[in-house]
Design a protein around this motif. Structure first.
Motif, short mmCIF file in Angstrom:
data_model
loop_
_atom_site.label_atom_id
_atom_site.label_comp_id
_atom_site.label_asym_id
_atom_site.label_seq_id
_atom_site.Cartn_x
_atom_site.Cartn_y
_atom_site.Cartn_z
N ARG A 291 -1.29 -3.75 -2.38
CA ARG A 291 -0.01 -3.69 -3.22
C ARG A 291 0.09 -3.58 -4.55
NH1 ARG A 291 2.95 -2.54 0.68
NH2 ARG A 291 4.53 -3.11 -0.63
N GLN A 292 -0.96 -3.64 -5.13
CA GLN A 292 -0.88 -3.25 -6.71
C GLN A 292 -2.07 -2.38 -7.17
OE1 GLN A 292 1.38 -3.42 -8.98
NE2 GLN A 292 2.88 -4.92 -8.05
N GLY B 291 -8.67 2.77 -11.58
CA GLY B 291 -8.61 2.92 -10.36
C GLY B 291 -8.91 4.20 -9.66
N ASP B 292 -9.53 4.20 -8.83
CA ASP B 292 -9.87 5.66 -8.01
C ASP B 292 -9.45 5.61 -6.82
OD1 ASP B 292 -10.94 8.12 -7.80
OD2 ASP B 292 -13.00 7.70 -7.84
N GLY C 176 -1.91 0.50 -13.88
CA GLY C 176 -2.83 1.70 -13.44
C GLY C 176 -3.32 2.53 -14.36
N ALA C 177 -3.47 2.16 -15.75
CA ALA C 177 -3.77 2.94 -16.83
C ALA C 177 -5.17 3.44 -16.42
CB ALA C 177 -3.98 2.16 -18.16
N ALA D 96 -3.34 8.39 -16.72
CA ALA D 96 -3.72 8.78 -15.28
C ALA D 96 -3.71 10.01 -15.16
CB ALA D 96 -2.67 7.82 -14.40
N ARG D 97 -4.75 10.47 -13.95
CA ARG D 97 -4.84 11.72 -13.60
C ARG D 97 -4.15 12.00 -12.15
NH1 ARG D 97 -10.68 12.78 -14.33
NH2 ARG D 97 -10.97 10.45 -14.01
N PHE D 98 -3.35 13.02 -12.18
CA PHE D 98 -2.69 13.15 -10.61
C PHE D 98 -3.11 14.63 -10.32
CE2 PHE D 98 0.11 9.86 -11.80
CZ PHE D 98 0.34 9.11 -10.80
N ILE D 99 -4.03 14.85 -9.39
CA ILE D 99 -4.53 16.29 -9.07
C ILE D 99 -4.45 16.49 -7.64
CG2 ILE D 99 -6.62 17.57 -8.97
CD1 ILE D 99 -7.88 15.74 -11.21
#
Length: 227
Positions: free
Chosen positions: A32-33, A38-39, A55-56, A78-81
């Motif tokens: 939930r969190q 995190g990966d 979620g840093a 964060a990274r969004f790929i």
């Protein structure tokens, strides 16, 4: 008599490259969190309430966030790929310093999103409405804003290269200190520039937009217009 010098043709505006997004079959996200650093790989966040999550530094690879709540969610750095964010909503989402590459954002309803210092490459932001978007000192390359309403977005000190605004509405935009290259505003539905109209070098606008912006341009240049 020397022949008249020929005018060099104006080079066309280079179009933005859109993301080539092909998500694999996704596994449902069971927690939930979020967790810092995190990966998250190949996950579907379906209506997940991520509000006030931490979620840093997290990494989202081949993920889809569908209808998720992002109120005050911390996603700094964060990274969004290869990711899709569809129907996400919330206020105060912190994406400062984040990196978005090959990302689609569809029908988002967000307010006060912090993306200052972020890097966006091959990103499409389509539909929805985003209020008070903070992109100060961000780097945007190959970014398309498409049919989205941006209310008082702040691009102060940002770098925009191959960025287009297609059928979208820009209200009270701040272009202070912006650096532009191949920025296409011609097909925007509305362009209302509150600050930084003098920073449009490197952008292309339509003749109709030029007429609309004439009073602001005149004021920025200190030109008095009298009948």
């Amino acid at each position: 008599m020397a022949p008249a010098a020929r005018e060099r043709p104006t080079p066309p505006v280079k179009p933005a490259r859109r993301p080539d997004l092909h998500l694999p079959p996704l596994r449902p996200y069971g927690e939930r969190q979020l967790t810092p650093d995190g990966d998250y790989d190949g996950l579907l966040f379906d209506g997940t309430d991520l509000s006030y999550g931490e979620g840093a530094g997290a990494r989202f690879l081949d993920c889809s966030l569908e209808g998720c709540a992002l109120d005050e969610t911390v996603l700094r750095n964060a990274r969004f790929i290869d990711a899709r964010l569809s129907g996400v909503h919330g206020v105060g989402t912190d994406l400062s310093g984040a990196a978005l590459r090959d990302v689609e954002v569809v029908d988002a309803r967000l307010g006060g999103v912090q993306l200052h210092g972020a890097v966006l490459e091959r990103v499409v932001i389509s539909g929805g409405k985003i209020d008070y978007l903070n992109l100060r000192r961000a780097k945007l390359r190959d970014v398309v804003f498409e049919g989205v309403v941006l209310a008082e977005p702040d691009f102060g000190g940002a770098s925009l290269e191959r960025v287009s605004f297609e059928g979208c509405t820009l209200r009270g935009v701040d272009f202070t200190g912006v650096r532009m290259k191949d920025v296409d505003l011609r097909s925007a539905a509305q362009v209302d520039i509150a600050r930084g109209v003098d920073r449009l070098e490197g952008a292309v606008i339509s003749s109709a937009q030029l007429i609309d912006l004439a009073p602001v341009l005149a004021a920025a240049l200190g030109v008095r217009v009298e009948d």
